[in-house]
Design a protein around this motif. Sequence first.
Motif, PDB file in Angstrom:
ATOM      1  N   ARG A 227      -4.417  -5.620   1.778  1.00  0.00           N
ATOM      2  CA  ARG A 227      -5.775  -5.797   2.332  1.00  0.00           C
ATOM      3  C   ARG A 227      -6.211  -4.562   3.099  1.00  0.00           C
ATOM      4  NH1 ARG A 227      -5.522 -11.184   5.648  1.00  0.00           N
ATOM      5  NH2 ARG A 227      -3.423 -11.502   5.016  1.00  0.00           N
ATOM      6  N   GLY A 228      -7.491  -4.389   3.139  1.00  0.00           N
ATOM      7  CA  GLY A 228      -8.049  -3.318   3.957  1.00  0.00           C
ATOM      8  C   GLY A 228      -8.234  -3.826   5.394  1.00  0.00           C
ATOM      9  N   LEU A 229      -7.938  -2.990   6.399  1.00  0.00           N
ATOM     10  CA  LEU A 229      -8.090  -3.371   7.817  1.00  0.00           C
ATOM     11  C   LEU A 229      -9.126  -2.447   8.472  1.00  0.00           C
ATOM     12  CD1 LEU A 229      -4.361  -3.866   8.874  1.00  0.00           C
ATOM     13  CD2 LEU A 229      -6.036  -5.619   8.384  1.00  0.00           C
ATOM     14  N   ILE A 230     -10.089  -3.098   9.115  1.00  0.00           N
ATOM     15  CA  ILE A 230     -11.111  -2.338   9.858  1.00  0.00           C
ATOM     16  C   ILE A 230     -10.801  -2.499  11.342  1.00  0.00           C
ATOM     17  CG2 ILE A 230     -13.542  -2.138  10.405  1.00  0.00           C
ATOM     18  CD1 ILE A 230     -14.154  -3.279   7.651  1.00  0.00           C
TER      19      ILE A 230
ATOM     20  N   MET B 143     -11.504   2.673   9.442  1.00  0.00           N
ATOM     21  CA  MET B 143     -10.566   1.991   8.544  1.00  0.00           C
ATOM     22  C   MET B 143      -9.155   2.292   9.004  1.00  0.00           C
ATOM     23  SD  MET B 143     -12.137   0.266   6.251  1.00  0.00           S
ATOM     24  CE  MET B 143     -10.831  -0.134   5.130  1.00  0.00           C
ATOM     25  N   LYS B 144      -8.521   1.251   9.411  1.00  0.00           N
ATOM     26  CA  LYS B 144      -7.148   1.417   9.841  1.00  0.00           C
ATOM     27  C   LYS B 144      -6.214   1.414   8.613  1.00  0.00           C
ATOM     28  CE  LYS B 144      -3.885  -0.525  13.138  1.00  0.00           C
ATOM     29  NZ  LYS B 144      -3.627  -1.581  14.080  1.00  0.00           N
ATOM     30  N   GLN B 145      -6.574   0.641   7.624  1.00  0.00           N
ATOM     31  CA  GLN B 145      -5.761   0.574   6.397  1.00  0.00           C
ATOM     32  C   GLN B 145      -6.720   0.328   5.242  1.00  0.00           C
ATOM     33  OE1 GLN B 145      -2.608  -2.277   6.647  1.00  0.00           O
ATOM     34  NE2 GLN B 145      -2.391  -2.440   4.433  1.00  0.00           N
ATOM     35  N   TYR B 146      -6.633   1.206   4.242  1.00  0.00           N
ATOM     36  CA  TYR B 146      -7.498   1.038   3.078  1.00  0.00           C
ATOM     37  C   TYR B 146      -6.904  -0.029   2.154  1.00  0.00           C
ATOM     38  CZ  TYR B 146     -10.098   5.164   4.397  1.00  0.00           C
ATOM     39  OH  TYR B 146     -10.893   6.053   5.057  1.00  0.00           O
ATOM     40  N   PRO B 147      -7.753  -0.731   1.455  1.00  0.00           N
ATOM     41  CA  PRO B 147      -7.215  -1.727   0.528  1.00  0.00           C
ATOM     42  C   PRO B 147      -6.604  -1.024  -0.711  1.00  0.00           C
ATOM     43  CG  PRO B 147      -9.610  -1.693   0.435  1.00  0.00           C
ATOM     44  CD  PRO B 147      -9.211  -0.752   1.509  1.00  0.00           C
ATOM     45  N   SER B 148      -5.596  -1.631  -1.237  1.00  0.00           N
ATOM     46  CA  SER B 148      -4.992  -1.032  -2.438  1.00  0.00           C
ATOM     47  C   SER B 148      -4.411  -2.152  -3.329  1.00  0.00           C
ATOM     48  CB  SER B 148      -3.882  -0.046  -2.071  1.00  0.00           C
ATOM     49  OG  SER B 148      -2.812  -0.716  -1.453  1.00  0.00           O
ATOM     50  N   VAL B 149      -4.381  -1.845  -4.588  1.00  0.00           N
ATOM     51  CA  VAL B 149      -3.797  -2.767  -5.571  1.00  0.00           C
ATOM     52  C   VAL B 149      -2.795  -1.940  -6.390  1.00  0.00           C
ATOM     53  CG1 VAL B 149      -4.201  -4.228  -7.583  1.00  0.00           C
ATOM     54  CG2 VAL B 149      -5.873  -4.150  -5.718  1.00  0.00           C
ATOM     55  N   THR B 150      -1.573  -2.407  -6.437  1.00  0.00           N
ATOM     56  CA  THR B 150      -0.543  -1.701  -7.217  1.00  0.00           C
ATOM     57  C   THR B 150      -0.115  -2.619  -8.369  1.00  0.00           C
ATOM     58  OG1 THR B 150       0.272  -0.702  -5.180  1.00  0.00           O
ATOM     59  CG2 THR B 150       1.713  -0.604  -7.090  1.00  0.00           C
ATOM     60  N   VAL B 151      -0.249  -2.053  -9.549  1.00  0.00           N
ATOM     61  CA  VAL B 151       0.125  -2.815 -10.736  1.00  0.00           C
ATOM     62  C   VAL B 151       1.376  -2.142 -11.321  1.00  0.00           C
ATOM     63  CG1 VAL B 151      -0.562  -3.584 -13.033  1.00  0.00           C
ATOM     64  CG2 VAL B 151      -2.245  -3.429 -11.187  1.00  0.00           C
TER      65      VAL B 151
END
Length: 188
Positions: free
Chosen positions: A11-14, A171-179
């Motif tokens: 998840r992304g964290l703001i 943005m403290k943490q950007y959202p990412s998806v790893t496949v």
Amino acid sequence: MVPQLSIQSQRGLIDIRTTRGHYEIERPKPDVQVESSPTVVTANNRPGQLRIDQSLTENALTGGKPEAFWQRLYSQYKEVAQQNLIQIVEKGNRVGDLRVQGNPQAEMALDEFIEGPPDLQVYGPASPANISFEYTPNDLNMQVEVGKRDVNIQVHRPQITYHRGSVETYMKQYPSVTVTPPVINTIV
């Protein structure tokens, strides 16, 4: 076994940072000016009048003034005459009373000789209250001049300064998806 796909998401964290706004209030002291004058009291008081009447003392010691002296003597003769009339009537009743034994005329003559002339008050009566005092105080002349007090106050408005706060977002943490693809084993 069937190969599977692996999907992982993050998840992304703001993040939000805030600082509060604040006020600075400065209030200068008021200016106070006081002018005063004292109360003035003026009092003029003369001494009173003292009257001493010692005429009764002079009458008791010396007989007083000649007019008062003779007036005092003459005023007593009326009472002396009444007393004499009463004595004459009593003596006449005593001489005419046949029941009385002895010689009443000789006894009356002896009584008159012993008694003497009538008692006249030549001098005034002796008394400690013969002197009279009369004191008349003078009126107090008092004037009061009331003092004054003038107070001037100048009030200053407060000085208010506002410092704005802030809101910072990042943005403290950007959202990412790893496949992750499945691993296929090709060696058989």
